[in-house]
Write a protein that holds these residues in place. Sequence first.
Motif, PDB file in Angstrom:
ATOM      1  N   VAL A   1     -14.700  26.176 -18.414  1.00  0.00           N
ATOM      2  CA  VAL A   1     -14.612  25.714 -19.803  1.00  0.00           C
ATOM      3  C   VAL A   1     -15.453  26.685 -20.626  1.00  0.00           C
ATOM      4  O   VAL A   1     -16.682  26.709 -20.504  1.00  0.00           O
ATOM      5  CB  VAL A   1     -15.130  24.268 -19.965  1.00  0.00           C
ATOM      6  N   HIS A   2     -14.789  27.479 -21.443  1.00  0.00           N
ATOM      7  CA  HIS A   2     -15.473  28.567 -22.138  1.00  0.00           C
ATOM      8  C   HIS A   2     -15.405  28.379 -23.649  1.00  0.00           C
ATOM      9  O   HIS A   2     -14.574  27.633 -24.185  1.00  0.00           O
ATOM     10  CB  HIS A   2     -14.859  29.911 -21.745  1.00  0.00           C
ATOM     11  N   ALA A   3     -16.289  29.084 -24.341  1.00  0.00           N
ATOM     12  CA  ALA A   3     -16.314  29.089 -25.805  1.00  0.00           C
ATOM     13  C   ALA A   3     -15.093  29.856 -26.316  1.00  0.00           C
ATOM     14  O   ALA A   3     -14.352  30.458 -25.535  1.00  0.00           O
ATOM     15  CB  ALA A   3     -17.611  29.730 -26.287  1.00  0.00           C
ATOM     16  N   PRO A   4     -14.837  29.831 -27.631  1.00  0.00           N
ATOM     17  CA  PRO A   4     -13.681  30.572 -28.163  1.00  0.00           C
ATOM     18  C   PRO A   4     -13.627  32.011 -27.658  1.00  0.00           C
ATOM     19  O   PRO A   4     -14.632  32.724 -27.617  1.00  0.00           O
ATOM     20  CB  PRO A   4     -13.909  30.511 -29.680  1.00  0.00           C
ATOM     21  N   GLU A   5     -12.432  32.437 -27.296  1.00  0.00           N
ATOM     22  CA  GLU A   5     -12.240  33.717 -26.623  1.00  0.00           C
ATOM     23  C   GLU A   5     -12.596  34.914 -27.501  1.00  0.00           C
ATOM     24  O   GLU A   5     -12.900  35.989 -26.983  1.00  0.00           O
ATOM     25  CB  GLU A   5     -10.780  33.825 -26.152  1.00  0.00           C
ATOM     26  N   TYR A   6     -12.581  34.760 -28.836  1.00  0.00           N
ATOM     27  CA  TYR A   6     -12.897  35.911 -29.689  1.00  0.00           C
ATOM     28  C   TYR A   6     -14.373  36.293 -29.613  1.00  0.00           C
ATOM     29  O   TYR A   6     -14.750  37.405 -29.990  1.00  0.00           O
ATOM     30  CB  TYR A   6     -12.501  35.632 -31.140  1.00  0.00           C
ATOM     31  N   LEU A   7     -15.212  35.394 -29.102  1.00  0.00           N
ATOM     32  CA  LEU A   7     -16.623  35.717 -28.919  1.00  0.00           C
ATOM     33  C   LEU A   7     -16.784  36.584 -27.677  1.00  0.00           C
ATOM     34  O   LEU A   7     -16.221  36.296 -26.620  1.00  0.00           O
ATOM     35  CB  LEU A   7     -17.450  34.439 -28.782  1.00  0.00           C
TER      36      LEU A   7
END
Length: 491
Positions: free
Chosen positions: A318-324
């Motif tokens: 479960v990851h933060a938004p991919e653009y980061l």
Amino acid sequence: MRAAAVTRFVDIATFFRKRFRLKDSSRPGEIQEIRNRFRCRFLRHARLPSPLQPCSTSTSALMHGRSRDMLFGGTAGKHRRPSDPTYGRNAQPSKSFLSDHLAHAFKGAPRRVECRKSFSARYRKGILGRTGGMNIQELAATLKLSVSTVSKALNNREDVSPETRKRVLEAAERHGFSPDPAARRLRRQSADTIAFVVSPPQTSFAHPFFLDMLMGVNDAMDNSGFQVIVASARSVETEIDVFKRLIERQRVDALLFGRTRRQDERIAYLLERDIPFVAFGRSETSDAYPYVDIDHHVVGRAGCARFIALGHRRIALVHAPEYLMFSHLEHQGYAEALRAAKIRFDKSLCVEAAISEEGGADAARRLLALPDPPTAIVCGHDLIALGVLRGIAETGRVPGRDVGVIGGDNHPIGRYVQPALTTFSAETHRAGKRMAEMLLARLAGTPPQELQEVWAPELIIRASDGPHRVPDASGADNKAVSPKRSRAVQA
């Protein structure tokens, strides 16, 4: 009447010559200097009143040289040119800005009119650099040194001997003198200010990530002579406007910010404008800038490898938004650990979530609703992990026993939840301090390639990363053997 007006001009010129210490020259030259300094060329076409009466003339009108009618009242001559012989004849002012200025000056009241030229000149000469009644000229005269020598000593210039510098500093302290900060900033064309920008998607000042980092920045800046201001943007789309306002209005000399993005227009803008900055994180936009980064590739790889060693095979991310950028690196590390263990990558087990507890809880509900749900979940951020723990409990499962959870950045509350959250270290206070030190070095001319550091986080083992349990024939759970923890931090 013309002669009377000229006589009055000469009297006023004599006053101004004494009051402002104008250079000795012919009287017509003095009159012209007065006109230039106060931007009052319209005096050539208007008579002064005989009585010296107070005046309520607008200061802004005087500063910006507005029309004669605004200064003297009435509309006489409003539509006539100065070359017209009748221009100004019907304008009989009852008040005069010069008489007002003289009356207040004689009473010792502050002058309401300040010429822009003379104001900046006073700053350049250091007249406003006083706190104890002594300016830099007087200090220099007391020490029998030149003003430039005193200025260099006060600014710690290398071309002043240590003995002279010590003598000047002691005299300045004895007489209560200190250079005026505003004058110094004007002379150096510097704001002496650094901006710390709180970056979306997290904009709360109460978050420990930003508070710890800001405290570290403050510690490093204490004796630097710079002040630190905090700015924030409400969204990713509007953040670049915040940067532009700070730079284009010359409010700051340099910037610090975090949460870099894979394609980061902030970095591109600052590099194009040649503005000093240090970022918390790397970016695909460029590598020609100073940064401190905690390697989240390690978080994804080591977190997944930890669960593989505990016997898990259905491991979710479960990851933060991919653009980061840090989220992208976690994803790469996670996939690398699966390949090393020859476990097939399942796209359905990778879920993006907002950096919040609610985002983590929602992701956990979706994962556990799959036909073949995961038995372990690696989280890119501790706020997400705390939400995942709640989401697991809502489905009737026991976090840490039925589903293992590992966080990503050691949130302070993680040790107090049940079960205590296994996570990775994140020295944000140290990172903030190091970023500020790098920025000062960058301002001193150090190349950006020498100011790039990537720190590897350590695994902090607590209670939420339980081993995989498989039911035996009787329906009971058999507990897998835990691996050695020699390289992990026990907490």
